[in-house]
Design a protein around this motif. Sequence first.
Motif, mmCIF file in Angstrom:
data_model
loop_
_atom_site.group_PDB
_atom_site.id
_atom_site.type_symbol
_atom_site.label_atom_id
_atom_site.label_comp_id
_atom_site.label_asym_id
_atom_site.label_seq_id
_atom_site.Cartn_x
_atom_site.Cartn_y
_atom_site.Cartn_z
ATOM 1 N N GLY A 63 0.745 -1.242 0.000
ATOM 2 C CA GLY A 63 0.000 0.000 0.000
ATOM 3 C C GLY A 63 0.779 1.298 0.000
ATOM 4 O O GLY A 63 0.185 2.358 -0.153
ATOM 5 N N TYR A 64 2.112 1.259 0.172
ATOM 6 C CA TYR A 64 2.822 2.521 0.391
ATOM 7 C C TYR A 64 4.091 2.626 -0.455
ATOM 8 O O TYR A 64 4.733 1.627 -0.760
ATOM 9 N N VAL A 65 4.435 3.853 -0.819
ATOM 10 C CA VAL A 65 5.707 4.157 -1.471
ATOM 11 C C VAL A 65 6.639 4.655 -0.364
ATOM 12 O O VAL A 65 6.323 5.630 0.322
ATOM 13 N N LEU A 66 7.759 3.983 -0.191
ATOM 14 C CA LEU A 66 8.655 4.297 0.925
ATOM 15 C C LEU A 66 10.109 4.361 0.482
ATOM 16 O O LEU A 66 10.445 3.992 -0.639
ATOM 17 N N GLU A 67 10.946 4.803 1.416
ATOM 18 C CA GLU A 67 12.403 4.818 1.305
ATOM 19 C C GLU A 67 12.900 5.361 -0.031
ATOM 20 O O GLU A 67 12.572 6.473 -0.382
ATOM 21 N N GLY A 68 13.684 4.582 -0.777
ATOM 22 C CA GLY A 68 14.350 5.064 -1.993
ATOM 23 C C GLY A 68 13.400 5.582 -3.046
ATOM 24 O O GLY A 68 13.651 6.621 -3.664
ATOM 25 N N ARG A 72 13.274 9.425 -4.294
ATOM 26 C CA ARG A 72 13.443 9.720 -5.716
ATOM 27 C C ARG A 72 12.270 10.537 -6.241
ATOM 28 O O ARG A 72 12.449 11.499 -6.996
ATOM 29 N N GLU A 73 11.072 10.193 -5.825
ATOM 30 C CA GLU A 73 9.869 10.909 -6.264
ATOM 31 C C GLU A 73 9.891 12.367 -5.787
ATOM 32 O O GLU A 73 9.593 13.282 -6.560
ATOM 33 N N VAL A 74 10.278 12.577 -4.537
ATOM 34 C CA VAL A 74 10.348 13.936 -3.991
ATOM 35 C C VAL A 74 11.406 14.745 -4.735
ATOM 36 O O VAL A 74 11.188 15.905 -5.107
ATOM 37 N N ALA A 75 12.577 14.128 -4.990
ATOM 38 C CA ALA A 75 13.638 14.826 -5.717
ATOM 39 C C ALA A 75 13.192 15.192 -7.131
ATOM 40 O O ALA A 75 13.491 16.283 -7.622
ATOM 41 N N GLN A 76 12.457 14.304 -7.796
ATOM 42 C CA GLN A 76 11.952 14.596 -9.142
ATOM 43 C C GLN A 76 10.956 15.740 -9.118
ATOM 44 O O GLN A 76 10.958 16.597 -10.014
ATOM 45 N N ASN A 77 10.106 15.777 -8.096
ATOM 46 C CA ASN A 77 9.143 16.873 -7.988
ATOM 47 C C ASN A 77 9.862 18.206 -7.827
ATOM 48 O O ASN A 77 9.474 19.212 -8.437
ATOM 49 N N ILE A 78 10.915 18.227 -7.010
ATOM 50 C CA ILE A 78 11.673 19.464 -6.812
ATOM 51 C C ILE A 78 12.368 19.867 -8.100
ATOM 52 O O ILE A 78 12.359 21.044 -8.487
ATOM 53 N N ARG A 79 12.973 18.896 -8.807
ATOM 54 C CA ARG A 79 13.625 19.207 -10.093
ATOM 55 C C ARG A 79 12.619 19.757 -11.098
ATOM 56 O O ARG A 79 12.935 20.666 -11.867
ATOM 57 N N ARG A 80 11.398 19.211 -11.098
ATOM 58 C CA ARG A 80 10.354 19.707 -12.011
ATOM 59 C C ARG A 80 10.012 21.153 -11.683
ATOM 60 O O ARG A 80 9.909 21.996 -12.586
ATOM 61 N N LEU A 81 9.858 21.474 -10.393
ATOM 62 C CA LEU A 81 9.540 22.850 -10.001
ATOM 63 C C LEU A 81 10.650 23.806 -10.420
ATOM 64 O O LEU A 81 10.386 24.930 -10.872
ATOM 65 N N ILE A 82 11.895 23.367 -10.282
ATOM 66 C CA ILE A 82 13.024 24.215 -10.671
ATOM 67 C C ILE A 82 13.034 24.411 -12.188
ATOM 68 O O ILE A 82 13.254 25.528 -12.674
ATOM 69 N N SER A 83 12.783 23.349 -12.934
ATOM 70 C CA SER A 83 12.876 23.445 -14.397
ATOM 71 C C SER A 83 11.784 24.323 -14.992
ATOM 72 O O SER A 83 12.009 24.970 -16.018
#
Length: 158
Positions: A63-68, A72-83
């Motif tokens: 049921g959950y997305v965890l750890e790595g 990775r998902e959070v880092a991609q979201n931040i990269r998207r906001l920056i781009s």
Amino acid sequence: MPKILGIDVPGKKKVEYSLRSIYGIGLYRAQNIVRKANIDPAKRADDLTGDELTKITNIIQDGYVLEGDLRREVAQNIRRLISINSYRGIRHRKGLPVRGQRTHTNARTRKGVRKTVGVVRGKEARAAVKTEIASTSKAPTAPKAAAGAPKAATPSKA
């Protein structure tokens, strides 16, 4: 220390609190997992049986997305906001608070250690700065008047 999804969880704590050591599981999710697995919330993590550990592991994996993956998902979201140059992305790029906090004071976690600009405090530090400035800038001063040049007349009171 029992291992859940390859992560050592603290054994001396209650199960719902020890599950929080896994990135992506907070108190609410931990309570839901314990409830779904039909485990006594007062039980310590060291006291869990192998069957209970597999129940917890299966519930978490289903049921959950965890750890790595979550990192990775959070880092991609931040990269998207920056781009896309959104306001939040610009704040991330500059290393400033993203969610509307003030920066005049505080914000030390994002901004880092204070960097003094301008005035140097302390007698020894001032003296060192003065000697450094004097040694680096040996700029010529204004030329003195020649010996034979006439002096400017000053009005005399009579």
